[in-house]
Design a protein around this motif. Sequence first.
Motif, PDB file in Angstrom:
ATOM      1  N   GLU A 106      34.095  90.288 143.808  1.00 14.36           N
ATOM      2  CA  GLU A 106      34.641  89.503 144.916  1.00 14.36           C
ATOM      3  C   GLU A 106      33.570  89.215 145.967  1.00 14.36           C
ATOM      4  O   GLU A 106      33.490  88.106 146.511  1.00 14.36           O
ATOM      5  CB  GLU A 106      35.823  90.246 145.542  1.00 14.36           C
ATOM      6  N   LYS A 107      32.728  90.211 146.220  1.00 12.22           N
ATOM      7  CA  LYS A 107      31.644  90.025 147.177  1.00 12.22           C
ATOM      8  C   LYS A 107      30.620  89.032 146.650  1.00 12.22           C
ATOM      9  O   LYS A 107      30.133  88.151 147.383  1.00 12.22           O
ATOM     10  CB  LYS A 107      30.979  91.379 147.477  1.00 12.22           C
ATOM     11  N   GLU A 110      31.992  85.454 146.823  1.00  9.79           N
ATOM     12  CA  GLU A 110      31.916  84.922 148.186  1.00  9.79           C
ATOM     13  C   GLU A 110      30.497  84.455 148.504  1.00  9.79           C
ATOM     14  O   GLU A 110      30.296  83.380 149.079  1.00  9.79           O
ATOM     15  CB  GLU A 110      32.358  85.989 149.189  1.00  9.79           C
ATOM     16  N   ASN A 111      29.508  85.265 148.120  1.00 11.55           N
ATOM     17  CA  ASN A 111      28.110  84.909 148.388  1.00 11.55           C
ATOM     18  C   ASN A 111      27.690  83.653 147.628  1.00 11.55           C
ATOM     19  O   ASN A 111      26.921  82.826 148.136  1.00 11.55           O
ATOM     20  CB  ASN A 111      27.188  86.058 148.007  1.00 11.55           C
TER      21      ASN A 111
END
Length: 396
Positions: A106-107, A110-111
């Motif tokens: 998820e991180k 997003e990036n």
Amino acid sequence: MKSTNISRREWLKKGTLTLGALALVPHDIWSSNVIAAQKEGRTFLYNSNNFFNEFTPPVVKEEKALTILRSNENPYGPPPKSAKAFQDEVFKGNRYAWKTLRELKEKIAENEGIHTNQILMGPGSSDLLEKVAMVFFQEGGNVISADPSYMSLIVVAKSVGGQWKSYKLLEDSQHDLDAMEAGIDENTKLVYICNPNNPTGSITDAKKLKDFCSRVSEKVPVFVDEAYLELSDNGLRDSMNTLVAEGKNVIVARTFSKIHGMAGLRIGYAIGKKETLDIISEITRGGMGITGPSIAAAATSLNNQDFLDSCKTKIADARAYTMKYLNKKNFSYLPSETNFIIFEIPMEVKEFLKQIYAKNVAVKSFKFWDKNWCRVSIGTMDEMKLFTKAMTEIFA
């Protein structure tokens, strides 16, 4: 590339790679090749490659005494906070790490500006390159890449029945995109681009590459290996990830082995079209090979930009020092925006490797373009001074 219903078990039987070979991580494969080549007294590690090859290093009794400047590792990592996160996660090692892996994805999503179903995790980006090669070339076909380039995907593609169509880099060491595009034929399954390129360290103009990838991916998938991009002058601003977000059939690979300093922790990822990654996932699952502590360390490192920037600055300073030395001593080298430099060797390579290893400095040497080359990784400033001292003594 069309989907296939072949099972993992059937595919492993069909392929020419053994289960034992598939279990090896890239460093194990390299080490195994080295040991075999040393026992057989071979000059090169790969007998089957006529275009580009690596010289076999000498046998060393005390490997631990070497200053290791051969694997393009970050001498300053992992970040201390990541090391702490790794240690803390060890105590949860009795549980599977699916939840923390999902959180990391998820991180990353997003990036990168994409969805989590466009991410394929793996124990390092080389693992993902090899899995793509196994899946794409199980029924033959050719892969197009630069000459020279990083050989992990190429070697595996050839081992399962694929062919390699190589195109020499331009005079300024950029990819010859026009020639590569012209070389695409009905048997081309993939175009592979390593940018910045390994082993040359050179980078291809981002705008030209983006135009190329956008156009060519309408014909065949394009795999862009960005393992060293964060070390380049423009960093991730030159990434091809925006093409993935636009829905182009482009795969972009990253690793935590380089700027993040986690080569031994084995974690990386690829992003691409969901449909393309699903074909790979039908055969092999990437997330199974990553440990919970490595996931925790990687997630923490993504929040440690100050540490990463500090590493990049120190590596750039040591690289500049090394280039200044090579200029002073009239060694011809290729432009680099990475944590390694490659230069021509005015000596028989077997003797050069023997002498520099005897001085407890480990580097790599290659043969391409009918020339002999040394590739030195950028370590700490003190390590680079040991390297230049050894070079001065050898070429006095």
